[in-house]
Structure formats: C-alpha cells, structure tokens
Design an enzyme around this catalytic site. Structure first.
Site, mmCIF file in Angstrom:
data_model
loop_
_atom_site.group_PDB
_atom_site.id
_atom_site.type_symbol
_atom_site.label_atom_id
_atom_site.label_comp_id
_atom_site.label_asym_id
_atom_site.label_seq_id
_atom_site.Cartn_x
_atom_site.Cartn_y
_atom_site.Cartn_z
ATOM 1 C CG ASP A 40 -2.061 1.015 1.068
ATOM 2 O OD1 ASP A 40 -1.764 2.214 0.971
ATOM 3 O OD2 ASP A 40 -3.235 0.608 1.048
ATOM 4 C CD GLU A 42 -0.437 6.300 2.056
ATOM 5 O OE1 GLU A 42 -0.944 7.348 1.583
ATOM 6 O OE2 GLU A 42 -1.100 5.280 2.323
ATOM 7 C CG ASP A 156 -1.390 0.668 -3.952
ATOM 8 O OD1 ASP A 156 -0.823 1.446 -3.167
ATOM 9 O OD2 ASP A 156 -2.593 0.362 -3.851
ATOM 10 C CG HIS A 213 -5.148 8.086 4.572
ATOM 11 N ND1 HIS A 213 -5.706 7.346 3.560
ATOM 12 C CD2 HIS A 213 -6.161 8.805 5.114
ATOM 13 C CE1 HIS A 213 -7.002 7.618 3.481
ATOM 14 N NE2 HIS A 213 -7.305 8.487 4.415
ATOM 15 C CG ASP A 218 -3.623 2.548 4.902
ATOM 16 O OD1 ASP A 218 -4.288 2.581 5.950
ATOM 17 O OD2 ASP A 218 -3.559 3.506 4.114
#
Length: 313
Positions: A40, A42, A156, A213, A218
């Site tokens: 995941d 960011e 992603d 987040h 996550d």
C-alpha cells in the site's frame, strides 16, 4: 457415589485435554498461494487539482502467511520525491509523512533494489516463488511456496508504480506485473460495495489498527482483512496482469472462489470513482490489463490516472 463423581470429572478432564490438543483451524488451508505480499504505497498529493505527477513517498510491504493469517516479514522505506521534492501541507496532513522523513529517505530506484533483495531473501529462506517468474517447470516443488502480491485496489501497482517507473526509466521487478485487487475481490465475495478499507473492516467487525493513510498501517490492515476473508472461505486469485500471460499464470487468474455462489461479472473501470464495477458476464480481467505493459499504459489504465491527484480509498 464418590467413585462415579470422580470418574465423571476425570472423563470431563480427558475430553478437555483432547479438545485442547486439536490444532486450530488454519486460515487458508485451501489457498492457491502460501503467501501474499500486501503493498500500500503513499504518494505525493495536493488538495487542489493540478497536472503534477505523483511520486511514491512510502514503500511498505508485508508478507502474509495464508495458512496462519500472520505477518511473517515486513519491508518498509520512506522514499525521496525527485520531481516535486517538497511535500504539500495536505499530503503531510493526510499521510502523516513529514518533509524530514522523505528527505532522510532514499530514491525510488534504490528502494526498488532493496525491495528486490528482500524478495530474494524470502525466496532463499522461505522457498517463496512467484507465478510469473521464468522457470523451467510449470509446477512448484514440495519445498516451494507460491506467492503473489495483493493491494486494496489497482492503483498501487497498475498506476502509481507503473507510471513513475516509466517516467523515470526505472527497472521494475517483473513479479510486480500481476496482483490481486482485494477491493474487487471483496465486492464479489460479499456481494456488497465496500466504503474504503476501513469500511470493509468495519463491515466485518474488525477495528482499524494504527493510523489511516499510513502506508505500513494500511498494509497491515489490508492483510488482516485478507486473512478474515480467507477464513470466511474466499480463495484468493490473481485479478490483474500487466503482461502477456503464460499458461502457468493463466491457471492462477480467475474469479474469486466463494463459499456461496455469486453472479459471474466482468470487472470494468469506473472513471468517476477509480473503482471496479460489475458488468455483463465475461472474464474478470480487464482487456487493457491483460496485454503487454505498453498496451495497458496506452489503454484502460489512462482512465485511472486522469484526474487523480490523490489515492482514492
């Protein structure tokens, strides 16, 4: 009378000991994959709409054991953005990632190299093998454990990493070209649309652990959700591929198996929500995602990129 009472107590104790010695039911004893690597990312993002390219700023991955439902290993790095090195205030508020953390991070190409070494370590120490690796045989040996990647959506690996590597001309490990989209899998398995990762957890009575987040948190929570779905009878199958699929990989791509029957549906791209929506019966693989990387880039994946300044959950 005392003798009978003692006998009953001994019998009860014996039954308790027998029941306690029975191994707990494994989470995913019927799974195709022994391990799932949950990712995941960011990335850089802005409150206002703009044409800026997003860059990965947190690269987490957790190794989920499908038999135990436990996380057996983790990889994590903060990544330096190169195109827009200063994070927006909105990005820091959303992700909790600070300017100091990304400046102390590493460039994406180094992160990918370290990630590749982590994968190699898993291969050597745990017998992990990936379905789209070049191999001499089509079936894994008894000492090999099949593994693939799992993300909450296609963003992603199908958008974020794919386009950043293309822009920066970086080599991406080929094993990252196929994965399981847990969001569409969840929708098909439970026959309901999840309201984000946290909403999907709440629907199953699971409380989100950590900070939303945060890429690592996550990833861990996505792994918890996947473990619960497998314990409910969901068999995880690859749903996306950015390359021409070999016979070996094709055998692992398909509909999610459920403990109950569900309507066969085609997964298509929804521009508005950046999600997958059911349509007419057909294959579960979007045409733009089953062709070569170039075809995916030029085709349906553009719909996912356009207008997205932040990841949608």
């Amino acid at each position: 009378m005392a003798t009978k009472k003692l006998a009953r107590e001994l019998g009860l104790l014996q039954r308790r000991n027998q029941s306690s010695s029975v191994p707990k039911k494994t989470v995913g004893s019927n799974q195709i994959f022994s391990y799932l690597i949950v990712i995941d990312f960011e990335s850089t993002c802005w409150r206002e709409k703009n044409n800026y390219n997003q860059e990965i700023i947190e690269f987490p991955a957790v190794l989920l054991n499908t038999r135990t439902g436990e996380i057996d290993s983790e990889f994590h790095n903060y990544v330096q953005p190169q195109e827009h090195p200063v994070l927006s205030e909105f990005c820091t508020e959303l992700t909790g990632i600070t300017q100091i953390q990304v400046e102390a991070g590493i460039p994406l190409h180094i992160c990918l190299s370290q990630f590749n070494r982590w994968l190699q370590t898993l291969q050597h120490t745990m017998g992990v093998v990936f379905p789209n690796e070049q191999r001499n045989t089509s079936a894994p040996s008894a000492t090999e454990n099949m593994c693939t990647f799992l993300t909450w959506s296609d963003w992603d690996l199908g958008v974020c990493l794919q386009y950043e590597c293309k822009r920066k001309q970086l080599h991406k490990p080929d094993v990252l070209n196929s994965w399981i989209d847990l969001r569409s899998t969840y929708r098909l398995f439970y026959s309901r649309k999840p309201k984000g990762l946290n909403g999907a957890l709440q629907d199953l009575g699971i409380q989100f652990s950590g900070r939303e987040h945060s890429g690592l948190d996550d990833s861990r929570n996505t792994a918890r959700l996947a473990a619960r779905m497998m314990s409910d009878g969901c068999v995880m199958r690859i749903t996306r591929s950015l390359q021409s699929t070999s016979a070996r990989l094709k055998s692992l791509i398909g509909k999610t198996s459920c403990s109950t029957d569900y309507k066969k549906e085609q997964v298509t791209v929804d521009e508005k929500e950046n999600t997958v929506n059911p349509s007419k019966p057909s294959s579960s693989i979007h045409p733009a995602l089953t062709a070569s990387p170039d075809a995916a880039t030029a085709g349906g994946m553009m719909k996912l990129v356009s207008g997205c300044s932040a990841k949608l959950y």
